[in-house]
Design an enzyme around this catalytic site. Sequence first.
Site: not given
Length: 361
Positions: A95-96, A198, A338
């Site tokens: 997902f990231f 999200f 990140r």
Amino acid sequence: MPAFPRSTTTSHTAIRVPPALSLPVIETGFPRQLHPYWPRLQDRTKAWLLRKRLMPADKIEAYADGLCYTDLMAGYYIGAPDEVLQAIADYSAWFFVWDDRHDRDVIHGRPAAWRRLRTRLHAALDSPRDHLHHQDPLVAGFADSVGRLYSFLGRGWNARFAGHFHDVIEAYDTEFRNRTSGVVPTVDEYLELRRLTFAHWIWIDLLEPSAELELPVAVRRNPAFLRAALLCQDFAAWYNDLCSLPKEMAGDEFHNLGISLIHHEGMRIEEAVRELRRRVEGCVTEFLGAEQEVLRYAARLDDGTVRGAETASAVRVCVRNMRNWFSSVYWFHHESGRYRVDSWDDRSTPPYVNNEAAGEK
């Protein structure tokens, strides 16, 4: 350094949290935990990212540990069977990477590449086995992780998860169109979109395989259960907005609650930060009340039958893991590379991303 390298619980951390981002209620009232499988999880997710060609070997070696992606999931789904947590962690890491590809497609003006990826992800979600060897590693990795997630519960859960993620893909498309046309969503528009980008419902869905039970509809729709679940996710999304505001302003991003407040409500950045904090802290306060209601509801479910006991136990596991989300998200944002935009050579380009449009040979 991690707050607790290779430990399963802690009440102390060496991380210094900036005052603007510090939440003492989390640090003191939400003891942090880590699934005991985490050390192997970390190594195996890195191996999976390499095997699926989702990150180049040099970037995995240089950045994967510091990004702390597996720490986030290992701090949330406590008690999940190891194979469930591994599938969740791999999916989360995917997902990231997907989020980064989406961002690069926006930044480098690649609408055709994004449209192709969007179509392929929809198809892989409905038929993962048919996409395991797709030329685009992002599609193949998605098919692999989703196929594994589909193996734990029944068809009903799988269909629900798929429906929720189809909505996430479409929300990412809305964000793509907003960013490429210069549209900053209003606060209300943003709040609605944020629950999709999200992936609130996805992380809530994944509570169930972690508890090893597909919850009855009546339980999932119970007002207290639903409120507690959404509050933990709203907290995570809005705290992410608070922490990532400098990164996203540097990268000309339009999708952040703080940016919507600045653009549409006329707030200065300091005022927007205060409003974000107010909303984040409100989530914590409201969750504490909802949590107690869910525990009372679980006690009523435990009616002396085997099914009642199983359902009540699963609900208790779910609400404990909703609680874990607060501390896991909080510390993730202060440990993960990140969000360390000030350490990047180019504040608009994360050093761990691949700027090329993969899969377009």
